[in-house]
Structure formats: structure tokens, C-alpha cells
Design a protein around this motif. Structure first.
Motif, PDB file in Angstrom:
ATOM      1  N   LEU A  98      -7.316  -6.055   5.810  1.00  0.00           N
ATOM      2  CA  LEU A  98      -7.321  -4.768   5.115  1.00  0.00           C
ATOM      3  C   LEU A  98      -6.554  -3.686   5.863  1.00  0.00           C
ATOM      4  O   LEU A  98      -6.771  -2.492   5.641  1.00  0.00           O
ATOM      5  CB  LEU A  98      -8.776  -4.338   4.865  1.00  0.00           C
ATOM      6  CG  LEU A  98      -9.466  -5.177   3.777  1.00  0.00           C
ATOM      7  CD1 LEU A  98     -10.963  -4.952   3.781  1.00  0.00           C
ATOM      8  CD2 LEU A  98      -8.880  -4.849   2.411  1.00  0.00           C
ATOM      9  N   GLU A 121      -3.730  -3.332   5.049  1.00  0.00           N
ATOM     10  CA  GLU A 121      -3.043  -2.877   3.845  1.00  0.00           C
ATOM     11  C   GLU A 121      -4.050  -2.857   2.707  1.00  0.00           C
ATOM     12  O   GLU A 121      -5.014  -3.620   2.712  1.00  0.00           O
ATOM     13  CB  GLU A 121      -1.880  -3.814   3.494  1.00  0.00           C
ATOM     14  CG  GLU A 121      -2.313  -5.257   3.226  1.00  0.00           C
ATOM     15  CD  GLU A 121      -1.174  -6.126   2.738  1.00  0.00           C
ATOM     16  OE1 GLU A 121      -0.456  -5.686   1.816  1.00  0.00           O
ATOM     17  OE2 GLU A 121      -1.000  -7.231   3.281  1.00  0.00           O
ATOM     18  N   PRO A 122      -3.873  -1.983   1.715  1.00  0.00           N
ATOM     19  CA  PRO A 122      -4.828  -1.914   0.600  1.00  0.00           C
ATOM     20  C   PRO A 122      -4.795  -3.205  -0.221  1.00  0.00           C
ATOM     21  O   PRO A 122      -3.727  -3.695  -0.584  1.00  0.00           O
ATOM     22  CB  PRO A 122      -4.334  -0.724  -0.226  1.00  0.00           C
ATOM     23  CG  PRO A 122      -3.424   0.045   0.668  1.00  0.00           C
ATOM     24  CD  PRO A 122      -2.818  -0.953   1.603  1.00  0.00           C
ATOM     25  N   THR A 164      -7.088  -5.554  -3.404  1.00  0.00           N
ATOM     26  CA  THR A 164      -8.182  -5.661  -4.361  1.00  0.00           C
ATOM     27  C   THR A 164      -9.120  -6.782  -3.907  1.00  0.00           C
ATOM     28  O   THR A 164      -8.734  -7.658  -3.122  1.00  0.00           O
ATOM     29  CB  THR A 164      -7.663  -6.007  -5.761  1.00  0.00           C
ATOM     30  OG1 THR A 164      -7.115  -7.334  -5.748  1.00  0.00           O
ATOM     31  CG2 THR A 164      -6.591  -5.016  -6.217  1.00  0.00           C
ATOM     32  N   GLN A 185     -13.247   2.428   0.099  1.00  0.00           N
ATOM     33  CA  GLN A 185     -12.646   2.165  -1.201  1.00  0.00           C
ATOM     34  C   GLN A 185     -11.711   3.317  -1.541  1.00  0.00           C
ATOM     35  O   GLN A 185     -12.090   4.493  -1.450  1.00  0.00           O
ATOM     36  CB  GLN A 185     -13.711   2.029  -2.275  1.00  0.00           C
ATOM     37  CG  GLN A 185     -13.144   1.725  -3.655  1.00  0.00           C
ATOM     38  CD  GLN A 185     -14.229   1.529  -4.703  1.00  0.00           C
ATOM     39  OE1 GLN A 185     -15.394   1.324  -4.368  1.00  0.00           O
ATOM     40  NE2 GLN A 185     -13.849   1.587  -5.969  1.00  0.00           N
ATOM     41  N   MET A 186     -10.482   2.984  -1.890  1.00  0.00           N
ATOM     42  CA  MET A 186      -9.492   3.992  -2.232  1.00  0.00           C
ATOM     43  C   MET A 186      -9.739   4.490  -3.655  1.00  0.00           C
ATOM     44  O   MET A 186     -10.391   3.828  -4.467  1.00  0.00           O
ATOM     45  CB  MET A 186      -8.087   3.399  -2.116  1.00  0.00           C
ATOM     46  CG  MET A 186      -7.787   2.816  -0.735  1.00  0.00           C
ATOM     47  SD  MET A 186      -6.190   2.021  -0.665  1.00  0.00           S
ATOM     48  CE  MET A 186      -5.115   3.461  -0.820  1.00  0.00           C
ATOM     49  N   ARG A 242      -9.279  -0.914  -4.893  1.00  0.00           N
ATOM     50  CA  ARG A 242      -8.598  -1.385  -3.683  1.00  0.00           C
ATOM     51  C   ARG A 242      -9.338  -0.854  -2.459  1.00  0.00           C
ATOM     52  O   ARG A 242      -9.926   0.216  -2.483  1.00  0.00           O
ATOM     53  CB  ARG A 242      -7.129  -0.925  -3.647  1.00  0.00           C
ATOM     54  CG  ARG A 242      -6.290  -1.570  -4.735  1.00  0.00           C
ATOM     55  CD  ARG A 242      -4.816  -1.172  -4.643  1.00  0.00           C
ATOM     56  NE  ARG A 242      -4.059  -1.785  -5.720  1.00  0.00           N
ATOM     57  CZ  ARG A 242      -3.544  -3.005  -5.678  1.00  0.00           C
ATOM     58  NH1 ARG A 242      -3.702  -3.738  -4.580  1.00  0.00           N
ATOM     59  NH2 ARG A 242      -2.882  -3.508  -6.693  1.00  0.00           N
ATOM     60  N   TYR A 243      -9.279  -1.634  -1.407  1.00  0.00           N
ATOM     61  CA  TYR A 243      -9.984  -1.293  -0.176  1.00  0.00           C
ATOM     62  C   TYR A 243      -9.008  -1.338   0.988  1.00  0.00           C
ATOM     63  O   TYR A 243      -8.023  -2.097   0.992  1.00  0.00           O
ATOM     64  CB  TYR A 243     -11.124  -2.279   0.068  1.00  0.00           C
ATOM     65  CG  TYR A 243     -12.206  -2.217  -0.980  1.00  0.00           C
ATOM     66  CD1 TYR A 243     -13.376  -1.492  -0.764  1.00  0.00           C
ATOM     67  CD2 TYR A 243     -12.066  -2.874  -2.202  1.00  0.00           C
ATOM     68  CE1 TYR A 243     -14.377  -1.423  -1.720  1.00  0.00           C
ATOM     69  CE2 TYR A 243     -13.042  -2.815  -3.165  1.00  0.00           C
ATOM     70  CZ  TYR A 243     -14.206  -2.099  -2.930  1.00  0.00           C
ATOM     71  OH  TYR A 243     -15.181  -2.021  -3.886  1.00  0.00           O
ATOM     72  N   GLN A 244      -9.320  -0.519   2.024  1.00  0.00           N
ATOM     73  CA  GLN A 244      -8.465  -0.505   3.218  1.00  0.00           C
ATOM     74  C   GLN A 244      -9.339  -0.201   4.429  1.00  0.00           C
ATOM     75  O   GLN A 244     -10.307   0.569   4.341  1.00  0.00           O
ATOM     76  CB  GLN A 244      -7.358   0.530   3.081  1.00  0.00           C
ATOM     77  CG  GLN A 244      -6.338   0.456   4.209  1.00  0.00           C
ATOM     78  CD  GLN A 244      -5.102   1.304   3.912  1.00  0.00           C
ATOM     79  OE1 GLN A 244      -5.147   2.214   3.090  1.00  0.00           O
ATOM     80  NE2 GLN A 244      -3.986   1.016   4.593  1.00  0.00           N
TER      81      GLN A 244
END
Length: 381
Positions: free
Chosen positions: A317, A319-320, A322, A366-367, A377-379
Motif C-alpha cells: 500500500l 501506492e493506492p 482497491t 481509506q482515501m 482505495r487504501y494507502q
């Protein structure tokens, strides 16, 4: 039909009840003798061959089905709870389950046609599943094949609750309920707070009518594995799916379409593992594979496994991504391309459970979702 049976001594038996078309092979249904009659721990999958095997197993233990006094369910999954209704109908036995899993049974029975497919499609869309994966579900929904409800549509409603910490009302036995959520919200282990028979001089001594009945007609022995654990720990633990000797139980999201709060199944599971380790049972009697000792060692292996997965996710993660993209990149027991269609849904749920743990720990966020309602999407933070 013959039954594969183990006499674990001290009035404890296991019956290998087959699961049709499943690599697990069977569920180990345990029979526990009490002064009021035998009690089953789980019942197995609702299938004619499974039913015949269960009945043969109870008979081989020296009992008639009508002798059964009660059924204790470790969790609501159909390979554990599936035959409960038939057992109750044939014997008059009560059925007990933790309230959180009883709520799942109520919800599943009350689901209207198509509701489960709608929920699954919405979850997968939010997870970023590609159109080619969603197409089969949407096609089934459009054609009205909404009979694909979650397993357990006709599962038995329990008569009694299993309360955490409760010493169950089983005359002549000391069996305590240990709430171990994670695999399901209401999973319970059952701790037999009695000296392990392997610690006694007369290890062949059993109790009640079933003590000498292992060689009943139509039975075949499963080799005992894992030993008795004499002098180590205390009592025996019926662990359901919580603690298995060679399998990591599936930890996914709790399947509640009306969930109002964000649960943390993996956090629940890790906490539950610690709780079981503190019990330090002499032997673990799981619902799959075989009995084993060193519960603490197995707990440490499982905790390390999940810590490794969480660490790997944090690295991914940078990078963003799903949840679907994360599931594709995670390590499974086979390459993603070889994972069957339905199992991919389970893999995504497990990826999301790990994501929730990281979000709760403040290590991932969570973005904001796109204005057009694109997938989450998560980062890493």
C-alpha cells in the motif's frame, strides 16, 4: 454407512462426518457423555451421506439417536450447524449457540429472494471487482436465480444461548464456554475443565455406556495423532474452527448487510487467540484435521502468520489500491489465476478484514472515493 470414529477416552468421542465436494473432507463432530445423556458438539453438513455417517457414529459410541440430550454449536457455518435441525427432530435435543451467531441464522432465514446477491454485488463493486467478475452475479440476478442465498437458509434456530464464560448445564461434566470471535462473530470454543485421561494411571477408563463401544459394527479407526499431552496444560479444548493444527481459518468480514459500525474481525481473532493461549489446554480437539497438543505454539504460529500478512500489505500500500487489487497481489495457497470464481469473493473479504485491522491501527487510511462513486482505495500512512 460406516463411521470413522476415535475414542478420546474419558467419555469423549469424535465422528468424522463428510462434507460433500469439499477439500476439507469432513467435520469432526464430537460426542460428550454426560449424566443426563450424550451431547454433540457440532453436527456436520446437511447431506444424506453425512446424516447416515453421523447416525452410525452415535450408534458406534453405544447410544441411540434418541439418547442425545443437547447440541452445542461452535459456530453457524453449514459444515457445523447443517444437521442440527434433523438431530433435534429425531432426538428432541436442544440446540445452543452464541447470540451473535444466532443473529446470523435469524438474518439468513429472514432474507428475501435476491437480497444476498444484491449485497454481494454491492460489496464487490465497492471493492473494485472487474466487470468480468461481476457479470456472472449480475446475470444470475437478472435471470432470477436468486436461490443462491447464503448457505443455511433453513438452518435451525437455537433453543438456548451460549454465554461467554458460562459453565454449561451438563450434569457430571465441567464444560466452560470461551467466546472466540473472528472466524464468525459468535464462534465459541468449549473448555473441558477436567483432568486429561492421559494423565491418569488407567488411561483406558471411560465413562458411561460408550466407553467400550469403539469396535461397533461398521466403524474404522482414524489413527490418533498429537498424543495426550500428559502433564502439560489442563483439560481439553473443543476448538471448532478457531484453532486448527495445519490450516489458517478464514478471517473475512462479518456478513451483515445492515452493519452500522465497522467491525474488526481480524482484531477479534487475534485477541481470541491470546485468550485461548492463556487457557493452556493439554490437548485441542478441533473440528477439522486431528487432535493436537501445544495450543500455545500453534497460537504463536497463527499470530506470526497474520503479522507477516499485515506487514506485506503495508508494503503493497505504498501506492493506492482497491481491496480487489490487494487480493490479487496477496499470497494465497495457489496463484490468483487458479483460484476458483467463488473463492475469489472469499479472498477479497479476507483482504478487507486485514485492511480494517491496519486502518484501526492507524497504519493505513481509506482515501476519499471519486465523485462518480468509484471503488474504495487504501494507502499506507
Amino acid at each position: 454407512m460406516g463411521a470413522q470414529l476415535i475414542d478420546h477416552k474419558g467419555g469423549v468421542w469424535s465422528i468424522a462426518v463428510p462434507i460433500p465436494d469439499n477439500p476439507l473432507g469432513h467435520t469432526l463432530v464430537h460426542l460428550l457423555e454426560t449424566d443426563r445423556g450424550p451431547v454433540l458438539i457440532d453436527t456436520g453438513w446437511d447431506d444424506p451421506d453425512s446424516w447416515d455417517t453421523l447416525v452410525a457414529g452415535v450408534t458406534a459410541c453405544g447410544f441411540a439417536l434418541t439418547d442425545l440430550h443437547g447440541v452445542l454449536i461452535t459456530h453457524h457455518h453449514p459444515d457445523h450447524h447443517g444437521l442440527s435441525a434433523k438431530v433435534r427432530e429425531a432426538s428432541g435435543a436442544w440446540i445452543a449457540m452464541h447470540a451473535a451467531d444466532a443473529a446470523v441464522v435469524h438474518r439468513t432465514r429472514a432474507a428475501v429472494p435476491g437480497q444476498w446477491l444484491d449485497h454481494l454485488i454491492a460489496k464487490l463493486v465497492a471493492a473494485g471487482a472487474p466487470d468480468e467478475h461481476l457479470a456472472r452475479l449480475r446475470d444470475a440476478r437478472a435471470k432470477g436465480r436468486s436461490g443462491r442465498r447464503p448457505p443455511g437458509r433453513q438452518a435451525a434456530l437455537p433453543d438456548r444461548d451460549i454465554a461467554p464464560g458460562e459453565l454449561l448445564d451438563l450434569p457430571g461434566r465441567r464444560l466452560r464456554a470461551v467466546w472466540t470471535p473472528g472466524h464468525t462473530p459468535g464462534h465459541v470454543c468449549l473448555h473441558l475443565e477436567e483432568e486429561h485421561p492421559g494423565a491418569r494411571a488407567d488411561t483406558g477408563a471411560g465413562t458411561g455406556a460408550g466407553a467400550g463401544a469403539a469396535a461397533g459394527a461398521g466403524t474404522s479407526r482414524i489413527p490418533r495423532q498429537g498424543g495426550h499431552g500428559q502433564g502439560r496444560g489442563y483439560g481439553r479444548l473443543f476448538s471448532g474452527d478457531h484453532l486448527l493444527p495445519g490450516i489458517t481459518p478464514h478471517i473475512g468480514l462479518y456478513e451483515d448487510p445492515d452493519e452500522a459500525t465497522s467491525t474488526d474481525p481480524l482484531g477479534d481473532y487475534l485477541d481470541s487467540l491470546e485468550r485461548v493461549a492463556r487457557l493452556a489446554p493439554a490437548e485441542v480437539l478441533p473440528a477439522h484435521q486431528h487432535a493436537f497438543t501445544d495450543a500455545g505454539g500453534r497460537v504463536r504460529e497463527l499470530i506470526a502468520h497474520h503479522e507477516e500478512r499485515l506487514s506485506g500489505l503495508r508494503a503493497l500500500l505504498r501506492e493506492p489500491l482497491t481491496p480487489w487489487e490487494i487480493a490479487v497481489r496477496m499470497e494465497w495457497n495457489r496463484p490468483w489465476e487458479q483460484i476458483p470464481y467463488g473463492s475469489r469473493n472469499i479472498a477479497v473479504s479476507e483482504a478487507e478484514a486485514h485492511l480494517r485491522r491496519l486502518v484501526k491501527l492507524g497504519q493505513v487510511e481509506q482515501m476519499e472515493r471519486a465523485v462518480d462513486g468509484g471503488p474504495a482505495r487504501y494507502q499506507a500512512v
